[in-house]
Design a protein around this motif. Structure first.
Motif, mmCIF file in Angstrom:
data_model
loop_
_atom_site.group_PDB
_atom_site.id
_atom_site.type_symbol
_atom_site.label_atom_id
_atom_site.label_comp_id
_atom_site.label_asym_id
_atom_site.label_seq_id
_atom_site.Cartn_x
_atom_site.Cartn_y
_atom_site.Cartn_z
ATOM 1 N N GLY A 7 1.494 15.109 12.489
ATOM 2 C CA GLY A 7 2.108 15.193 11.102
ATOM 3 C C GLY A 7 3.350 14.268 10.768
ATOM 4 O O GLY A 7 4.142 13.922 11.436
ATOM 5 N N CYS A 8 3.164 13.408 9.554
ATOM 6 C CA CYS A 8 4.162 12.436 9.277
ATOM 7 C C CYS A 8 4.793 12.697 8.044
ATOM 8 O O CYS A 8 4.103 13.135 7.068
ATOM 9 N N ILE A 9 6.049 12.326 7.891
ATOM 10 C CA ILE A 9 7.075 12.410 6.670
ATOM 11 C C ILE A 9 7.294 11.008 6.527
ATOM 12 O O ILE A 9 7.958 10.444 7.127
ATOM 13 N N ALA A 10 6.787 10.583 5.415
ATOM 14 C CA ALA A 10 7.335 9.192 4.940
ATOM 15 C C ALA A 10 8.490 9.412 3.699
ATOM 16 O O ALA A 10 8.177 10.125 2.864
ATOM 17 N N ASP A 11 9.504 8.465 3.659
ATOM 18 C CA ASP A 11 10.489 8.659 2.733
ATOM 19 C C ASP A 11 10.081 7.851 1.423
ATOM 20 O O ASP A 11 11.030 7.936 0.594
ATOM 21 N N ASP A 12 8.890 7.005 1.188
ATOM 22 C CA ASP A 12 8.598 6.623 0.118
ATOM 23 C C ASP A 12 7.038 6.372 0.361
ATOM 24 O O ASP A 12 6.551 6.709 1.252
ATOM 25 N N PHE A 13 6.447 6.196 -1.024
ATOM 26 C CA PHE A 13 4.864 6.107 -1.058
ATOM 27 C C PHE A 13 4.427 4.834 -0.248
ATOM 28 O O PHE A 13 3.282 5.278 0.263
ATOM 29 N N THR A 14 4.757 3.662 -0.557
ATOM 30 C CA THR A 14 4.321 2.664 0.062
ATOM 31 C C THR A 14 4.468 2.888 1.686
ATOM 32 O O THR A 14 3.835 2.329 2.621
ATOM 33 N N GLY A 15 5.733 3.265 2.243
ATOM 34 C CA GLY A 15 5.807 3.553 3.620
ATOM 35 C C GLY A 15 4.814 4.383 3.937
ATOM 36 O O GLY A 15 4.393 4.417 5.079
ATOM 37 N N GLY A 16 4.469 5.418 3.224
ATOM 38 C CA GLY A 16 3.237 6.368 3.600
ATOM 39 C C GLY A 16 2.081 5.471 3.799
ATOM 40 O O GLY A 16 1.343 5.772 5.135
ATOM 41 N N THR A 17 1.538 4.765 3.110
ATOM 42 C CA THR A 17 0.413 4.198 3.385
ATOM 43 C C THR A 17 0.442 3.177 4.583
ATOM 44 O O THR A 17 -0.638 2.789 5.080
ATOM 45 N N ASP A 18 1.619 2.408 4.418
ATOM 46 C CA ASP A 18 1.893 1.730 5.510
ATOM 47 C C ASP A 18 1.810 2.299 7.141
ATOM 48 O O ASP A 18 0.901 2.004 7.823
ATOM 49 N N LEU A 19 2.424 3.533 7.278
ATOM 50 C CA LEU A 19 2.077 4.234 8.363
ATOM 51 C C LEU A 19 0.644 4.643 8.610
ATOM 52 O O LEU A 19 -0.085 4.603 9.534
ATOM 53 N N LEU A 404 -0.890 -0.058 -2.469
ATOM 54 C CA LEU A 404 0.387 0.404 -2.577
ATOM 55 C C LEU A 404 1.448 -0.530 -1.848
ATOM 56 O O LEU A 404 1.440 -0.188 -0.404
ATOM 57 N N LYS A 405 1.980 -1.435 -2.316
ATOM 58 C CA LYS A 405 2.633 -2.482 -1.454
ATOM 59 C C LYS A 405 4.061 -2.370 -1.331
ATOM 60 O O LYS A 405 4.878 -2.454 -2.355
ATOM 61 N N SER A 406 4.672 -2.046 -0.115
ATOM 62 C CA SER A 406 6.170 -2.287 -0.170
ATOM 63 C C SER A 406 6.724 -3.821 -0.605
ATOM 64 O O SER A 406 5.907 -4.667 -0.414
ATOM 65 N N GLY A 407 7.839 -3.721 -1.426
ATOM 66 C CA GLY A 407 8.228 -5.038 -1.904
ATOM 67 C C GLY A 407 8.201 -6.197 -1.041
ATOM 68 O O GLY A 407 7.906 -7.186 -1.534
ATOM 69 N N ASN A 408 8.694 -5.893 0.319
ATOM 70 C CA ASN A 408 9.048 -6.886 1.384
ATOM 71 C C ASN A 408 7.651 -7.484 1.711
ATOM 72 O O ASN A 408 7.478 -8.483 2.708
ATOM 73 N N PHE A 409 6.284 -6.808 1.679
ATOM 74 C CA PHE A 409 5.273 -7.119 2.451
ATOM 75 C C PHE A 409 4.356 -7.991 1.780
ATOM 76 O O PHE A 409 4.472 -8.239 0.514
ATOM 77 N N GLY A 410 3.581 -8.768 2.492
ATOM 78 C CA GLY A 410 2.422 -9.649 1.851
ATOM 79 C C GLY A 410 2.862 -10.831 1.444
ATOM 80 O O GLY A 410 4.049 -11.420 1.500
ATOM 81 N N GLY A 411 2.020 -12.068 1.798
ATOM 82 C CA GLY A 411 2.187 -13.512 1.506
ATOM 83 C C GLY A 411 2.280 -13.746 0.000
ATOM 84 O O GLY A 411 2.060 -12.785 -1.056
ATOM 85 N N PRO A 412 2.550 -15.075 -0.338
ATOM 86 C CA PRO A 412 2.531 -15.365 -1.938
ATOM 87 C C PRO A 412 1.280 -14.933 -2.499
ATOM 88 O O PRO A 412 1.256 -14.654 -3.892
ATOM 89 N N ASP A 413 -0.086 -15.229 -1.895
ATOM 90 C CA ASP A 413 -1.163 -14.668 -2.657
ATOM 91 C C ASP A 413 -1.881 -13.468 -2.418
ATOM 92 O O ASP A 413 -2.872 -13.339 -2.574
ATOM 93 N N PHE A 414 -0.592 -12.538 -2.177
ATOM 94 C CA PHE A 414 -1.065 -10.980 -1.794
ATOM 95 C C PHE A 414 -1.936 -10.564 -3.046
ATOM 96 O O PHE A 414 -2.948 -9.842 -2.791
ATOM 97 N N PHE A 415 -1.549 -10.596 -4.188
ATOM 98 C CA PHE A 415 -2.435 -10.071 -5.328
ATOM 99 C C PHE A 415 -3.746 -10.375 -5.368
ATOM 100 O O PHE A 415 -4.615 -9.443 -5.488
ATOM 101 N N ALA A 416 -3.916 -11.576 -5.297
ATOM 102 C CA ALA A 416 -5.288 -12.099 -5.284
ATOM 103 C C ALA A 416 -6.115 -11.816 -4.232
ATOM 104 O O ALA A 416 -7.340 -11.390 -4.342
ATOM 105 N N GLN A 417 -5.287 -11.909 -2.880
ATOM 106 C CA GLN A 417 -6.139 -11.347 -1.807
ATOM 107 C C GLN A 417 -6.574 -9.718 -1.896
ATOM 108 O O GLN A 417 -7.550 -9.542 -1.489
ATOM 109 N N ALA A 418 -5.507 -9.043 -2.248
ATOM 110 C CA ALA A 418 -5.894 -7.643 -2.470
ATOM 111 C C ALA A 418 -7.052 -7.445 -3.355
ATOM 112 O O ALA A 418 -7.768 -6.637 -2.911
ATOM 113 N N LEU A 419 -7.010 -7.886 -4.524
ATOM 114 C CA LEU A 419 -8.248 -7.979 -5.342
ATOM 115 C C LEU A 419 -9.639 -8.180 -4.820
ATOM 116 O O LEU A 419 -10.614 -7.654 -5.052
ATOM 117 N N GLU A 420 -9.296 -9.362 -4.144
ATOM 118 C CA GLU A 420 -10.812 -9.769 -3.435
ATOM 119 C C GLU A 420 -11.407 -8.696 -2.376
ATOM 120 O O GLU A 420 -12.540 -8.725 -2.129
#
Length: 423
Positions: A7-19, A404-420
């Motif tokens: 059972g996990c408790i995350a202190d924000d939404f992107t942190g939850g998906t990350d975990l 749902l991406k934490s602000g600090n995560f992903g490389g420069p092309d993350f948006f396009a990568q995610a959509l693909e």
């Protein structure tokens, strides 16, 4: 509900998906719920992550929400509990990591917990108790400019000690490399010496696996998603978790796609810049115009409507630190953040009416607001787009695909990568 192991408790939404993505990667069928459910959930899963929006709440409110989540997870019969916070230990001298962890330990009647936010795959490492972002100390990274939780001290023993009356110790990397038994022994010695917490060094995934194995018998584990790498293996070795090859399976979601960005982190600003440089359609949200009463929500939706059938669009409020400071100087940090979140959540609801069903969202606070606006109350977790960011399928009023991406995560092309990689 079937037997839920973790059972996990995350202190924000992107942190939850990350975990949750880390647990899926380890073979645990994982469901993320948005806030504390009102009753039992009929889901055949091994782990449940309750995603709160408590990272920047007043400490007493964060504690109350976290304890409510714990009670629900206890009623679900969980065997172990995980308090997930950011890999950059986002907090202030007032909390909320220390106060929430203290409250969870008290409620569980547990004497001790480890604390390890390290996530080497995303360049977050801990050595001699100091947190690094890449080769840079946390206190010298872009996190020193965070508008709500500026991190100006990289010594996590010192940072956590400011937030708790419990004594905070350190398990150094030289002990971690000796294996799980050595780490467990270090925990025992620290606890015998009156410590309530141990910051644990980690500079590689092997270290995280060792730490997770050392936490086999711990009632509460605290940290970033990285330390969860080693937890599924404990349940497998105990015969409680079967191999689940389909743990990450998601249904296909039909519809249009859009990107919403409210984060002002260095990584997200780079991702917005990459999108702009590619010539793809984008619409900027200016918080000062919002404050002056301009209806940017309607303007953004009117702009997006004819473009969406031809491909994804980006609507963003991301900005460089100097611009953020100027906005905060006029509006205040909290008011400025809430203004942007409200606008982007209303835009998300409007995009849903325009038949957008695939959303890439940057920023933890923004993600929470968007998920709420879309009426999503649970997320099934799929494969990772990049470490710490999975695709999910959200269920509520309408089925939607969400990254749902934490602000600090992903490389420069993350948006396009995610959509693909969208389901």
């Amino acid at each position: 509900m079937s037997q839920t192991l973790l059972g996990c408790i995350a202190d924000d939404f992107t942190g939850g998906t990350d975990l949750a993505s880390m647990l899926v990667r380890g073979g645990m069928r994982t469901l993320q719920v948005i806030g504390v459910p009102s009753g039992p959930i009929d889901a055949d899963v091994d782990a449940v992550v309750i995603a709160l929006k408590s990272r920047t709440l007043p400490a007493d409110e964060a504690v109350a929400e976290s304890l409510a989540a714990l009670r629900w997870l206890q009623a679900a019969g969980c065997r172990q509990y995980f308090f997930k916070y950011c890999s950059t230990f986002d907090s202030t001298a007032q909390g909320n990591i220390g106060p929430v962890a203290d409250a969870l330990l008290d409620a569980l009647k547990a004497p001790f917990a480890l604390a390890c936010p390290a996530f080497p795959e995303n360049q977050r490492t801990l050595f001699n108790g100091h947190l690094f972002v890449g080769d840079t100390l946390l206190s010298e990274s872009g996190m020193r400019h965070h508008p709500l939780t500026p991190m100006t001290d990289a010594n996590l023993v010192r940072v956590l000690q400011q937030q708790t009356p419990r004594k905070v110790g350190l398990v150094r990397h030289a002990t971690v490399v000796q294996g799980a038994d050595a780490v467990r022994q270090a925990f025992s010695e620290l606890q015998a010496d009156g410590h309530g917490y141990a910051i644990v060094d980690a500079i590689s995934n092997d270290d995280l696996t060792t730490i997770g194995e050392a936490a086999r018998d711990a009632l509460l584990v605290t940290g970033g998603s990285g330390v969860a790498i080693g937890l599924p293996g404990n349940f497998k070795r105990a015969g409680l978790l079967p191999d689940a090859a389909c743990a990450a399976a998601l249904p296909h979601v039909e519809g249009l796609a859009a990107v919403l960005s409210g984060s002002c982190s260095v990584a997200t600003n780079g991702q917005v810049a990459a999108w702009l440089d590619s010539g793809r359609p984008s619409f900027a949200i200016d918080p000062l115009q919002l404050a002056d009463g301009h209806d940017l929500v309607s303007k953004a939706l009117q702009w997006a409507a004819p473009l969406l059938p031809n491909g994804p669009v980006l609507i963003y409020a991301s900005a460089q630190p100097e611009a953020v400071k100027a906005v905060q100087a006029r509006l205040g940090a909290q008011a400025a953040g809430e203004l942007v979140e409200r606008a982007l959540s209303q835009i998300a609801a409007g995009l849903l009416e325009l038949k957008v069903r695939t959303f890439v969202v940057a920023g933890g606070e923004t993600s929470g607001a968007v998920v709420k606006a879309l009426g999503v109350d649970a997320l099934r977790i799929g494969n990772s787009i990049t470490p710490g960011v999975p695709w999910t399928v959200g269920h509520g009023r309408t089925t939607v695909a969400l990254a749902l991406k934490s602000g600090n995560f992903g490389g420069p092309d993350f948006f396009a990568q995610a959509l693909e990689l969208a389901p």
